[in-house]
Design a protein around this motif. Structure first.
Motif, PDB file in Angstrom:
ATOM      1  N   VAL A   1       0.852  -1.188   0.000  1.00 26.52           N
ATOM      2  CA  VAL A   1       0.000   0.000   0.000  1.00 26.52           C
ATOM      3  C   VAL A   1       0.890   1.240   0.000  1.00 26.52           C
ATOM      4  CG1 VAL A   1      -1.838   1.207   1.240  1.00 26.52           C
ATOM      5  CG2 VAL A   1      -1.715  -1.310   1.306  1.00 26.52           C
ATOM      6  N   ALA A   2       0.845   1.969  -1.114  1.00 28.04           N
ATOM      7  CA  ALA A   2       1.735   3.130  -1.285  1.00 28.04           C
ATOM      8  C   ALA A   2       0.921   4.318  -1.773  1.00 28.04           C
ATOM      9  CB  ALA A   2       2.844   2.780  -2.287  1.00 28.04           C
ATOM     10  N   THR A   3      -0.281   4.462  -1.206  1.00 27.35           N
ATOM     11  CA  THR A   3      -1.237   5.444  -1.719  1.00 27.35           C
ATOM     12  C   THR A   3      -1.061   6.842  -1.122  1.00 27.35           C
ATOM     13  OG1 THR A   3      -2.681   4.312  -0.150  1.00 27.35           O
ATOM     14  CG2 THR A   3      -3.113   3.926  -2.452  1.00 27.35           C
ATOM     15  N   GLY A   4      -0.003   7.075  -0.373  1.00 29.61           N
ATOM     16  CA  GLY A   4       0.305   8.420   0.092  1.00 29.61           C
ATOM     17  C   GLY A   4      -0.467   8.819   1.341  1.00 29.61           C
ATOM     18  N   ALA A   5      -0.353  10.118   1.675  1.00 26.72           N
ATOM     19  CA  ALA A   5      -0.921  10.614   2.936  1.00 26.72           C
ATOM     20  C   ALA A   5      -2.443  10.606   2.923  1.00 26.72           C
ATOM     21  CB  ALA A   5      -0.421  12.033   3.193  1.00 26.72           C
ATOM     22  N   ARG A   6      -3.029  10.708   1.721  1.00 21.21           N
ATOM     23  CA  ARG A   6      -4.503  10.698   1.654  1.00 21.21           C
ATOM     24  C   ARG A   6      -4.989   9.319   1.245  1.00 21.21           C
ATOM     25  NH1 ARG A   6      -4.820  16.416  -1.257  1.00 21.21           N
ATOM     26  NH2 ARG A   6      -4.959  17.746   0.582  1.00 21.21           N
ATOM     27  N   ASN A   7      -4.421   8.305   1.850  1.00 16.29           N
ATOM     28  CA  ASN A   7      -4.781   6.926   1.536  1.00 16.29           C
ATOM     29  C   ASN A   7      -6.294   6.722   1.690  1.00 16.29           C
ATOM     30  OD1 ASN A   7      -4.995   4.149   1.338  1.00 16.29           O
ATOM     31  ND2 ASN A   7      -4.186   3.772   3.392  1.00 16.29           N
ATOM     32  N   PRO A   8      -6.984   6.391   0.605  1.00 17.22           N
ATOM     33  CA  PRO A   8      -8.445   6.248   0.711  1.00 17.22           C
ATOM     34  C   PRO A   8      -8.868   4.862   1.199  1.00 17.22           C
ATOM     35  CG  PRO A   8      -7.759   6.009  -1.577  1.00 17.22           C
ATOM     36  CD  PRO A   8      -6.506   6.204  -0.776  1.00 17.22           C
ATOM     37  N   LEU A   9      -7.928   3.935   1.331  1.00 14.26           N
ATOM     38  CA  LEU A   9      -8.275   2.558   1.697  1.00 14.26           C
ATOM     39  C   LEU A   9      -8.228   2.425   3.220  1.00 14.26           C
ATOM     40  CD1 LEU A   9      -6.041   1.053  -1.102  1.00 14.26           C
ATOM     41  CD2 LEU A   9      -8.528   1.293  -1.173  1.00 14.26           C
ATOM     42  N   ARG A  10      -9.392   2.365   3.849  1.00 14.17           N
ATOM     43  CA  ARG A  10      -9.510   2.528   5.300  1.00 14.17           C
ATOM     44  C   ARG A  10      -8.886   1.384   6.109  1.00 14.17           C
ATOM     45  NH1 ARG A  10     -10.549   7.380   6.357  1.00 14.17           N
ATOM     46  NH2 ARG A  10     -11.689   8.359   4.690  1.00 14.17           N
ATOM     47  N   ASP A  11      -8.866   0.178   5.533  1.00 20.78           N
ATOM     48  CA  ASP A  11      -8.472  -0.983   6.349  1.00 20.78           C
ATOM     49  C   ASP A  11      -6.975  -1.280   6.331  1.00 20.78           C
ATOM     50  OD1 ASP A  11     -11.124  -1.299   6.949  1.00 20.78           O
ATOM     51  OD2 ASP A  11     -11.489  -2.585   5.213  1.00 20.78           O
ATOM     52  N   VAL A  12      -6.226  -0.544   5.546  1.00 21.94           N
ATOM     53  CA  VAL A  12      -4.784  -0.805   5.449  1.00 21.94           C
ATOM     54  C   VAL A  12      -4.010   0.504   5.559  1.00 21.94           C
ATOM     55  CG1 VAL A  12      -4.893  -2.953   4.087  1.00 21.94           C
ATOM     56  CG2 VAL A  12      -5.016  -0.751   2.910  1.00 21.94           C
ATOM     57  N   GLY A  13      -2.851   0.456   6.181  1.00 15.91           N
ATOM     58  CA  GLY A  13      -2.019   1.653   6.312  1.00 15.91           C
ATOM     59  C   GLY A  13      -2.291   2.382   7.621  1.00 15.91           C
ATOM     60  N   THR A  14      -1.521   3.436   7.834  1.00 16.73           N
ATOM     61  CA  THR A  14      -1.618   4.223   9.072  1.00 16.73           C
ATOM     62  C   THR A  14      -3.006   4.825   9.251  1.00 16.73           C
ATOM     63  OG1 THR A  14       0.719   4.767   8.967  1.00 16.73           O
ATOM     64  CG2 THR A  14      -0.647   6.257  10.232  1.00 16.73           C
ATOM     65  N   GLN A  15      -3.505   4.731  10.494  1.00 14.85           N
ATOM     66  CA  GLN A  15      -4.782   5.390  10.798  1.00 14.85           C
ATOM     67  C   GLN A  15      -4.447   6.754  11.396  1.00 14.85           C
ATOM     68  OE1 GLN A  15      -5.400   1.796  13.123  1.00 14.85           O
ATOM     69  NE2 GLN A  15      -7.502   1.762  12.399  1.00 14.85           N
ATOM     70  N   LEU A  16      -4.484   7.775  10.567  1.00 16.93           N
ATOM     71  CA  LEU A  16      -4.067   9.106  11.033  1.00 16.93           C
ATOM     72  C   LEU A  16      -5.124   9.685  11.965  1.00 16.93           C
ATOM     73  CD1 LEU A  16      -2.702  10.536   7.657  1.00 16.93           C
ATOM     74  CD2 LEU A  16      -1.338   9.860   9.643  1.00 16.93           C
ATOM     75  N   LYS A  17      -4.699  10.040  13.179  1.00 19.44           N
ATOM     76  CA  LYS A  17      -5.632  10.652  14.134  1.00 19.44           C
ATOM     77  C   LYS A  17      -5.451  12.173  14.047  1.00 19.44           C
ATOM     78  CE  LYS A  17      -4.968   6.850  17.338  1.00 19.44           C
ATOM     79  NZ  LYS A  17      -3.641   6.399  16.874  1.00 19.44           N
ATOM     80  N   PRO A  18      -6.413  12.927  14.617  1.00 18.97           N
ATOM     81  CA  PRO A  18      -6.187  14.383  14.651  1.00 18.97           C
ATOM     82  C   PRO A  18      -4.857  14.631  15.376  1.00 18.97           C
ATOM     83  CG  PRO A  18      -8.395  13.835  15.448  1.00 18.97           C
ATOM     84  CD  PRO A  18      -7.679  12.525  15.258  1.00 18.97           C
ATOM     85  N   GLY A  19      -4.067  15.469  14.873  1.00 18.42           N
ATOM     86  CA  GLY A  19      -2.763  15.715  15.510  1.00 18.42           C
ATOM     87  C   GLY A  19      -1.633  14.939  14.860  1.00 18.42           C
ATOM     88  N   ASP A  20      -1.987  14.040  13.931  1.00 25.88           N
ATOM     89  CA  ASP A  20      -0.940  13.244  13.265  1.00 25.88           C
ATOM     90  C   ASP A  20      -0.572  13.790  11.885  1.00 25.88           C
ATOM     91  OD1 ASP A  20      -0.551  11.370  15.250  1.00 25.88           O
ATOM     92  OD2 ASP A  20      -2.048   9.984  14.467  1.00 25.88           O
ATOM     93  N   THR A  21      -1.061  14.966  11.575  1.00 26.26           N
ATOM     94  CA  THR A  21      -0.753  15.517  10.242  1.00 26.26           C
ATOM     95  C   THR A  21      -0.345  16.983  10.337  1.00 26.26           C
ATOM     96  OG1 THR A  21      -3.043  16.180   9.899  1.00 26.26           O
ATOM     97  CG2 THR A  21      -2.400  14.018   9.036  1.00 26.26           C
ATOM     98  N   MET A  22       0.333  17.415   9.309  1.00 33.49           N
ATOM     99  CA  MET A  22       0.622  18.836   9.091  1.00 33.49           C
ATOM    100  C   MET A  22      -0.056  19.215   7.785  1.00 33.49           C
ATOM    101  SD  MET A  22       4.611  19.709   9.266  1.00 33.49           S
ATOM    102  CE  MET A  22       5.667  19.406  10.637  1.00 33.49           C
ATOM    103  N   SER A  23      -0.453  20.462   7.658  1.00 36.17           N
ATOM    104  CA  SER A  23      -0.859  20.962   6.340  1.00 36.17           C
ATOM    105  C   SER A  23       0.386  21.502   5.663  1.00 36.17           C
ATOM    106  CB  SER A  23      -1.857  22.107   6.468  1.00 36.17           C
ATOM    107  OG  SER A  23      -3.034  21.627   7.030  1.00 36.17           O
ATOM    108  N   ALA A  24       0.441  21.335   4.367  1.00 43.13           N
ATOM    109  CA  ALA A  24       1.569  21.905   3.603  1.00 43.13           C
ATOM    110  C   ALA A  24       0.994  22.486   2.324  1.00 43.13           C
ATOM    111  CB  ALA A  24       2.597  20.832   3.298  1.00 43.13           C
ATOM    112  N   LEU A  25       1.361  23.718   2.036  1.00 46.62           N
ATOM    113  CA  LEU A  25       0.796  24.379   0.857  1.00 46.62           C
ATOM    114  C   LEU A  25       1.770  25.433   0.350  1.00 46.62           C
ATOM    115  CD1 LEU A  25      -0.354  27.419   1.950  1.00 46.62           C
ATOM    116  CD2 LEU A  25      -1.880  25.868   3.145  1.00 46.62           C
ATOM    117  N   GLY A  26       1.534  25.873  -0.874  1.00 49.98           N
ATOM    118  CA  GLY A  26       2.423  26.906  -1.408  1.00 49.98           C
ATOM    119  C   GLY A  26       2.153  27.237  -2.848  1.00 49.98           C
ATOM    120  N   TYR A  27       3.122  27.922  -3.452  1.00 50.98           N
ATOM    121  CA  TYR A  27       2.992  28.383  -4.836  1.00 50.98           C
ATOM    122  C   TYR A  27       4.248  28.009  -5.626  1.00 50.98           C
ATOM    123  CZ  TYR A  27      -0.758  31.466  -3.193  1.00 50.98           C
ATOM    124  OH  TYR A  27      -1.920  31.958  -2.651  1.00 50.98           O
TER     125      TYR A  27
END
Ligand SMILES: Cc1cc2nc3c(=O)[nH]c(=O)nc-3n(C[C@H](O)[C@H](O)[C@H](O)COP(=O)(O)OP(=O)(O)OC[C@H]3O[C@@H](n4cnc5c(N)ncnc54)[C@H](O)[C@@H]3O)c2cc1C
Length: 396
Positions: A140-166
């Motif tokens: 499973v290599a679907t990245g931070a927005r992994n849509p497959l709920r049963d596999v991979g890290t279960q990100l809880k609130p506080g387990d992510t950063m937002s990253a944005l730019g131009y």
């Protein structure tokens, strides 16, 4: 021969696909976009290209950056020459190069979205808009927005950063890093081939507030974002307790890269860990031959870098929000880098990825006396200080 399905064709998936196909496994890689400009700075450290020299030795366009400027509130800025340059790719170019390597090794690439994953006996059924594909094992290599709920890290609130730019038109030789008051994150300007990537990452603050901070920074420097392409994405940044329960593997599957939360919680560096975990997962599968591969992978990850990233998660809050000698730590870091060659050498190693978090405290403490001495000498305290406040280090 085992049929392995790789879900996601970013750096983590592409490397796993290449290694497994090269070892003779039947590999199908599914990615909805294949090569694309994933929102990312595209920076690779010495740690990455010294272990994977093909990242350096190839004709794909890239920039070598040998200088960075660090700035922090009330500390001004400091230039740091990088003995080991940072390598910067566009993500389209990097992904394409890695996918081409996987394809050359024998992996079959499918441009399609995986919409579901179902266990069937000891294997898997992968649902795609074009039908169902079968596999014995899934990576499973679907990245931070992994849509497959049963596999991979279960990100809880506080387990992510937002990253944005131009992505902004412009040319610059160095990387700029700007720390900001009350932000667990930072702003960067990365020079790329033909343009600059200017972005911000931060934890615990909404993306809209981060965007305002970034635009203020750009406005103050006369950098226009009008007509510039905007990007935003999620960065895993696991809390310490989440590292302990991190779901990186299960029966018949292993997660790699961002889908396994494998990102440095302080710097946001994820490319190296994506490549390394893809490599380790492939190695675990080849060595264990299926049964026990998941446990083997967990052990390899822990031994290789997961323990270091977990320590990074402990340090992160103290680094961005803590104080040293009554000043904010990022500001002190800028001041020490400016005034102490010893401290500057530690910063060089941190940038290159040569100095892990494990062992950093000891090295800082061992050098504290010398760093303070150098700092005070450079401030003109030569006559007052030796032998009183701080002893002159023995090797001076
Ligand atoms: C703004 C920003 C800047 C960054 N800068 C840096 C940097 O300078 N240096 C660094 O080291 N790291 C950086 N990172 C982190 C880095 O981008 C990630 O760690 C890295 O891309 C992880 O690679 P990956 O292969 O795990 O996932 P990704 O690169 O995200 O790849 C996942 C792939 O899966 C595919 N996919 C997802 N779901 C499905 C599905 N259902 N079906 C089919 N395909 C699917 C996607 O299309 C994608 O191609 C940055 C991140 C952000 C957000």
């Amino acid at each position: 021969m085992k049929r392995v399905a790789i879900l996601g064709g970013g750096p983590a998936g592409a490397i796993a696909a290449e290694q497994l196909a090269a070892a003779g496994m039947r590999v199908a890689l599914f990615d909805e976009k294949l090569a694309w400009e994933k929102p990312c700075g595209g920076g690779l450290t010495y740690k990455a290209y010294s272990q994977y020299p093909f990242l350096l030795d190839n004709p794909t366009p890239k920039r070598f950056v040998t200088e960075t400027t660090l700035s922090a509130p009330r500390a001004g800025e400091v230039n740091l020459k990088l003995d080991e340059p940072l390598l910067i790719y566009s993500r389209f170019d990097l992904n394409r190069m890695l996918l081409e390597r996987a394809e050359r090794a024998g992996a079959q690439l499918e441009k399609t979205r995986v919409t579901g994953l179902e266990r069937r006996g000891s294997g898997w059924a992968l649902k795609t808009p074009g039908g169902v594909a079968e596999a014995d094992f899934c990576i499973v290599a679907t990245g931070a927005r992994n849509p497959l709920r049963d596999v991979g890290t279960q990100l809880k609130p506080g387990d992510t950063m937002s990253a944005l730019g131009y992505y902004v038109q412009g040319v610059q030789e160095r990387i700029d890093i700007q720390f900001l008051p009350k932000l667990e994150g930072y702003i960067w300007i990365f020079p790329r081939c033909g343009h600059l990537s200017i972005g911000i990452c931060g934890k615990g603050e909404p993306a809209s507030a981060l965007r305002k901070r970034l635009e203020l920074y750009m406005m103050e420097r006369g950098i226009s974002w009008k007509d510039a392409a905007f990007y935003s994405h999620l960065l895993p940044s696991l809390e310490t307790r989440s590292w302990k329960s991190n779901r990186v593997a299960g029966e018949g599957w292993m997660a790699v890269g961002d889908a396994a939360g494998l990102v440095d919680p302080i710097t946001g560096e994820g490319l190296y860990y994506a490549i390394r975990s893809g490599d380790l997962a492939a190695g675990a599968l080849l060595e264990a031959g299926g049964a026990g591969a998941e446990a083997h992978y967990r052990r390899l990850l822990r031994r290789d870098f997961a323990a270091d990233l977990e320590l990074g998660s402990r340090i992160a809050k103290r680094f961005f929000g803590g104080k040293f000698l009554l000043g904010a730590i990022p500001s002190r870091m800028v001041q020490f880098t400016r005034r102490s060659p010893r401290f500057s050498a530690i910063m060089q190693d941190l940038f290159a990825g040569k100095q892990p978090y494990l062992g950093l405290k000891r090295r800082l403490l061992q050098n504290l006396n010398g760093s303070l001495y150098e700092m005070l000498m450079s401030l003109g305290f030569a006559k007052v200080v030796p032998g009183r406040l701080f002893a002159k280090p023995e090797n001076y």
